[in-house]
Scaffold this motif. Structure first.
Motif, short mmCIF file in Angstrom:
data_model
loop_
_atom_site.label_atom_id
_atom_site.label_comp_id
_atom_site.label_asym_id
_atom_site.label_seq_id
_atom_site.Cartn_x
_atom_site.Cartn_y
_atom_site.Cartn_z
N TYR A 174 -46.13 -5.34 -10.38
CA TYR A 174 -46.42 -6.80 -10.90
C TYR A 174 -48.15 -7.26 -10.62
N LEU A 175 -48.50 -6.55 -9.48
CA LEU A 175 -49.74 -6.94 -9.05
C LEU A 175 -50.90 -6.38 -10.32
N PHE A 176 -50.45 -4.96 -10.58
CA PHE A 176 -51.34 -4.39 -11.60
C PHE A 176 -51.01 -5.13 -12.94
N ILE A 177 -49.98 -5.49 -13.22
CA ILE A 177 -49.88 -6.31 -14.56
C ILE A 177 -50.62 -7.52 -14.45
N ALA A 178 -50.44 -8.31 -13.11
CA ALA A 178 -51.05 -9.75 -13.24
C ALA A 178 -52.51 -9.54 -13.34
#
Ligand SMILES: Cc1cc2nc3c(=O)[nH]c(=O)nc-3n(C[C@H](O)[C@H](O)[C@H](O)COP(=O)(O)O)c2cc1C
Length: 309
Positions: free
Chosen positions: A263-267
């Motif tokens: 999620y962090l990567f995508i965010a």
């Protein structure tokens, strides 16, 4: 004689260096006696970090769950301080676990009660909401926040994501891929930070901090980047949901932390550039509220919003 306490925690030594620079003018002043307290926790975190540990501290850090700290020396606990300089770093948009653990300890209640405090953060660049959380913790300890200095990595946000993560995982402040800028607060800025000590000192000697924060801001103590504050607020909402889900499901913790990492990567790499573009287009509409926010973020006021407690 004025008695000053420097409180800090630092893994790489960056914040310790900043603390040394800012406290230089206090050391040179014969009417000031300086004490240092290096926060230590029972089980310290590794540096350099390994990926599992780095993401593994997220839920407890964000939910501000304190750990046991090693009690400060009696010599530190016995004094009554005229001023505390609190140096902290940001982890997951919150005060780092060691700092949070100290601020929630009985030692903080004893050391900070009715004492003027200047907060000094050394972070990547997303510190604003962490400062709101620190304000609440200082309030609970009956401390009086009189100044704030936020030192950051001044490079482009997405560049510093790469370089700071490389620094955290390698333990070295180096040029990632050989050409990206050095991570963290620049050496030049660290060396120059003794200027803040020179600014604070006369306020201490005069027993009045009226105008200190304005003075610090005039000397570039707090840079406001509206988009970073906007992201910080949005990410806080998402982090609250993620951290709650992870803590409620201890059996699925490893799996959920992997999902959080994704999620962090995508965010960071997909959502934030899109949001940045949209918000830049909408900037004129938000102009006045951004101006108001800048004033607040650069101040030591406490809006006491439950969102950040
Ligand atoms: C687990 C972890 C999470 C971090 N999260 C943030 C963050 O949310 N915002 C930010 O600006 N910096 C963040 N940083 C960078 C730190 O604030 C700090 O600059 C860096 O860890 C160096 O501090 P040191 O003096 O302890 O070595 C994070 C660092 C770590 C280790």
């Amino acid at each position: 004689m004025k008695i000053v306490l420097v409180i800090y925690y630092s893994q790489s030594g960056q914040l310790k260096e900043i603390a040394q620079q800012i406290s230089l003018p206090f050391i040179e002043e014969p009417n000031v006696k300086l004490f240092y307290y290096n926060i230590q926790i029972e089980q310290d975190f590794p540096f350099p970090w390994k990926s599992d540990e780095f993401f593994g501290v997220f839920p407890e850090t964000f939910q501000q769950i304190p750990l046991e700290i090693i009690p400060p020396d009696q010599e530190i606990l016995q004094q009554k301080y005229d001023l505390v300089l609190l140096f902290y770093q940001v982890w997951y948009l919150s005060p780092s676990l060691p700092i949070n653990s100290f601020l929630k300890s009985s030692f903080a209640a004893q050391l900070l009660n009715n004492v003027p405090v200047v907060t000094i953060s050394g972070s990547r660049n997303m510190w604003a909401m962490a400062q709101e959380k620190v304000k609440q913790l200082l309030d609970k300890n009956q401390a009086i926040l009189v100044g704030n200095i936020a030192l950051t990595d001044r490079n482009i946000n997405l560049i510093s994501v790469i370089t700071v993560v490389d620094w955290m995982f390698s333990g070295e402040k180096r040029k990632t891929y050989g050409f990206l800028p050095l991570p963290g607060v620049s050496d030049k800025e660290i060396q120059a930070s003794s200027k803040f000590g020179h600014i604070i000192l006369p306020y201490l000697l005069n027993n009045s901090y009226d105008g200190l924060q304005e003075d610090l801001v005039t000397h570039n103590a707090v840079e406001y980047r509206w988009f970073l504050v906007s992201m910080d607020k949005k990410a806080n909402k998402m982090f609250r949901i993620w951290s709650k889900i992870i803590l409620k499901n201890p059996k699925k913790r490893r799996f959920l932390l992997k999902l959080f990492k994704l999620y962090l990567f995508i965010a960071i790499w997909i959502l934030s550039p899109i949001v940045h573009l949209v918000e830049t287009i909408l900037f004129p509409i938000r102009y006045f509220s951004i101006k108001k926010e800048k004033k607040y973020i650069q101040s030591v006021k406490n809006a006491n919003k439950s969102l950040y407690q």
